[in-house]
Structure formats: structure tokens, C-alpha cells
Design an enzyme around this catalytic site. Structure first.
Site, short mmCIF file in Angstrom:
data_model
loop_
_atom_site.label_atom_id
_atom_site.label_comp_id
_atom_site.label_asym_id
_atom_site.label_seq_id
_atom_site.Cartn_x
_atom_site.Cartn_y
_atom_site.Cartn_z
N ASN A 10 -12.20 -5.22 3.81
CA ASN A 10 -10.95 -5.40 3.14
C ASN A 10 -11.32 -4.75 1.68
OD1 ASN A 10 -8.52 -5.70 1.33
ND2 ASN A 10 -8.14 -7.55 2.91
N GLN A 66 1.17 -9.98 7.19
CA GLN A 66 2.06 -10.31 6.19
C GLN A 66 3.34 -9.24 6.58
OE1 GLN A 66 -0.89 -9.32 3.12
NE2 GLN A 66 -0.03 -11.12 1.97
N GLY A 72 4.54 -10.31 1.26
CA GLY A 72 3.32 -9.64 0.79
C GLY A 72 2.64 -8.50 1.18
N GLN A 73 3.43 -7.87 2.17
CA GLN A 73 2.99 -6.43 2.81
C GLN A 73 3.02 -5.33 1.71
OE1 GLN A 73 5.24 -5.16 6.53
NE2 GLN A 73 3.64 -3.51 6.81
N THR A 74 1.98 -4.90 1.51
CA THR A 74 1.83 -3.70 0.53
C THR A 74 1.65 -2.47 1.36
OG1 THR A 74 -0.32 -4.20 0.25
CG2 THR A 74 1.42 -5.23 -1.18
N VAL A 75 1.07 -2.39 2.40
CA VAL A 75 0.72 -1.31 3.02
C VAL A 75 1.62 -1.00 4.21
CG1 VAL A 75 -1.12 -0.10 4.45
CG2 VAL A 75 -1.77 -1.60 2.52
N HIS A 79 -0.82 -4.56 10.13
CA HIS A 79 -2.52 -4.79 10.27
C HIS A 79 -2.78 -6.30 10.04
CE1 HIS A 79 -1.74 -4.18 5.96
NE2 HIS A 79 -2.90 -4.86 5.53
N HIS A 81 -4.91 -9.63 8.99
CA HIS A 81 -6.08 -10.20 8.15
C HIS A 81 -6.72 -11.15 8.68
CE1 HIS A 81 -4.72 -8.14 4.32
NE2 HIS A 81 -3.48 -8.35 4.96
#
Length: 133
Positions: A10, A66, A72-75, A79, A81
Site C-alpha cells: 500500500n 471500503q 472511505g473508498q478513494t480509488v 480492492h 485491504h
């Protein structure tokens, strides 16, 4: 051939050994994953955890998804974690999490490559996908 793209270290880890399990097919939501993709991702959990346990001595972990910006998903690519648990590195309260996020800085690519190489030596080759650890 594995359908899963692979395992990645990460950029902004929450703990040492924080990994990402990433499907090959680009989809924004886990709700769009096929059953075979979910199966392949699930099969990466045990060897990924074993790799970080062997490398860093951790003995517990969480698998987190996420899903959506509110989570909180930013991409915009689903995926999972895999975060090793170490109570000295984990943030338990949301207000502290915001402060922790502000303190964390992206790592250098060389640092990420070094960690991926180190973890890769502890990773069973039968679960490796081309281009992954």
C-alpha cells in the site's frame, strides 16, 4: 492462469505489511464482481497473511473493503485491504483516524518495491499472478 491481478503493498499503509488484494478486471464496486473473482480474491487471503506474519511477526489481521465514498473508498477500482493488526499502530476512534490520515504521507516507490520484494520471498508461488508481488 489466475484471474486475480494480484497483491500489492500500500502507498499509504495503516500498518507495516498493509497489502491490497486487487482483481484484474477493473470495476468500481464489489457488487460488480463475479463469483469466480470473489473466490480468487478469497484464496489470496491466507497466503497473503502468512507472508506478512512470516516477514513481520504479526499474528492478527483484518480484511477490509471500503465500498463507496461514504465508506472511505478513494480509488474507483474495487480492492480489499489486508491490514496486519498491531494495537500500537491501529487507530480506534474516528476523530483520531482523521488526524492519523493527515499525518500519513505517501511512501517512495523504491520503498514500496523493496517491501514487495521482501514479502514476495515469503509468498507461495502457486498463488502468484504475473506482475504481482
Amino acid at each position: 492462469q489466475r484471474r486475480v491481478h494480484g497483491v500489492s503493498v500500500n502507498l499509504m499503509p495503516l500498518a507495516q505489511g498493509h497489502l491490497l488484494l486487487i482483481p484484474r478486471r477493473v470495476v468500481a464496486s464489489a457488487l460488480s464482481l463475479r463469483n469466480d473473482e470473489i473466490d480468487d480474491l478469497a484464496r489470496l487471503i491466507a497466503p497473503s497473511a502468512a507472508s506478512i506474519f512470516q516477514t513481520y511477526g504479526h499474528s492478527a489481521f483484518s480484511v477490509i473493503l471500503q465500498e463507496g465514498a461514504a465508506a472511505g473508498q478513494t480509488v474507483p477500482h474495487v480492492h480489499f485491504h489486508l491490514i496486519p493488526y498491531d494495537h500500537t499502530q491501529w487507530v480506534a476512534h474516528p476523530e483520531e483516524e482523521d488526524e492519523e490520515r493527515k499525518r500519513r504521507r505517501p511512501r517512495l516507490q523504491d520503498d514500496m518495491n523493496s517491501e514487495a520484494q521482501m514479502l514476495g520471498t515469503a509468498f507461495p508461488k502457486q498463488v502468484m499472478a504475473p506482475g504481482s508481488l
